[in-house]
Design an enzyme around this catalytic site. Structure first.
Site, short mmCIF file in Angstrom:
data_model
loop_
_atom_site.label_atom_id
_atom_site.label_comp_id
_atom_site.label_asym_id
_atom_site.label_seq_id
_atom_site.Cartn_x
_atom_site.Cartn_y
_atom_site.Cartn_z
N CYS A 113 3.95 2.52 -5.02
CA CYS A 113 5.14 2.84 -4.24
C CYS A 113 5.03 2.44 -2.77
CB CYS A 113 5.45 4.33 -4.36
SG CYS A 113 5.51 4.91 -6.07
N HIS A 249 9.75 6.28 0.95
CA HIS A 249 9.79 6.03 -0.48
C HIS A 249 10.50 7.20 -1.16
CE1 HIS A 249 8.70 5.83 -4.64
NE2 HIS A 249 7.74 6.74 -4.53
N ASN A 279 13.25 7.42 -9.26
CA ASN A 279 12.08 6.87 -8.59
C ASN A 279 11.82 5.48 -9.16
OD1 ASN A 279 9.49 6.12 -7.77
ND2 ASN A 279 8.68 8.20 -7.88
#
Length: 324
Positions: A113, A249, A279
């Site tokens: 990420c 993020h 996500n």
């Protein structure tokens, strides 16, 4: 030393919608439970024959079409992803081939990420060094293909998407500072492995699916990221009050809320992609930024912090000014 700036942005999400009702049908959960703990309302899944390189190419084409950009002279492609089409060749070379770019460097960035943040740091450095003039930075994932749908606490989190930016030289400074780092001791708290069943001396499940210790990752993110963001701002001789937009993020809405609170930064100026896309790992930051641009929130001259964090445990971010 050359300055760098973002000159275009694009994104892409596949067609298959997976709302919270879908997960109610396959695991013991509810829309209320998912939204209250993650903020997610929906996410999108790639088709069976649709892979990460396909999403990345679609995002690059969306960028080119949206800003009238000719990509034929792109001299470097950086693709951040943990869900490659295959281990070798790299996704970046597949994107290069599918876009028909014959004289372009191609490199994958494997930082989970934090990958898009690392890509931004690398691109800015290549432009500053004068070795490259036109760089595509893409974050793309097909996490639906590596999600364990028997794990009710994590399977609701992930979606598929890709976001891309074009970075070119600038006459004025638009990148003010960056930060990179890692705490490798936490590798076993968020991992995906298919062969080696040991991380930092701990035996792990090597089934090729994503595994996460949510409590540990949450604690690490909300305690570490505010500190690192302040460090990055200090390097730029800035304060959080100088920032128009914070784009962390989009791991989980609750994480974003705690980070913003710790920074004393208003949530209405936090751009996210978690609610409508889930996500998407390396794609969350460009997805959030592109949504902010499209809906008119982000304006020329706005200063922003982009901060990626995740598996590794790694982090990378930049402070920049939007110049479009």
């Amino acid at each position: 030393m050359s300055y760098a700036r973002i000159t275009a942005i694009g994104s892409y999400a596949p067609e298959r919608l997976a709302d919270n009702a879908y997960f109610e049908s396959i695991v013991e959960t509810s829309d209320e439970w998912i939204q209250s703990r993650t903020g997610i309302k929906k996410r999108y899944f790639s088709a069976e024959n649709e892979y990460t390189s396909d999403l990345c190419v679609a995002a690059a084409k969306n960028l080119a079409e949206g800003y009238g950009k000719d990509l034929s002279d792109v001299d470097m492609i950086l693709v951040a992803s943990v869900t490659p089409d295959q281990i070798m060749p790299s996704i970046a070379t597949q994107v290069q081939f599918k876009l028909g770019l014959e004289n372009t460097g191609a490199l994958d960035v494997n930082a989970a990420c934090a990958g898009f943040g690392y890509g931004m740091v690398l691109a800015q450095g290549l432009i500053a060094a004068g070795s490259h003039k036109k760089i595509l930075v893409i974050g793309g994932e097909t996490l639906s293909k590596v999600t364990d749908y028997s794990d009710r606490t994590t399977c609701v989190l992930f979606g598929d998407a890709a976001g891309a930016v074009l970075i070119e030289p600038s006459d004025t400074q638009c990148f003010f500072s960056n930060i990179t780092g890692a705490e490798g001791s936490g590798g076993q708290d968020l991992y995906m492995t298919s062969k080696h069943d040991c991380i930092n001396g701990e035996t792990v499940n090597a089934n090729g699916m994503i595994h996460q210790n949510g409590r540990r990752v949450f604690k690490w993110a909300v305690t570490t990221m505010p500190v690192k963001i302040r460090e990055m701002l200090a390097k730029a001789n800035m304060d959080i009050k100088d920032i128009d937009w914070l784009i962390p993020h989009s791991a989980n809405m609750r994480i974003l809320e705690v980070i913003a609170n710790n920074l004393e930064f208003p949530m209405e100026r936090v751009l996210e992609s978690i609610v409508n896309f889930g996500n998407t790992s390396s794609a969350t930051i460009p997805m959030a930024l592109h949504q902010g641009v499209k809906n008119g929130q982000v304006k020329k001259g706005d200063k922003m912090v982009l901060m990626g964090f995740g598996g590794g445990l790694a982090y990378a971010g930049v402070v920049l000014q939007w110049d479009l």
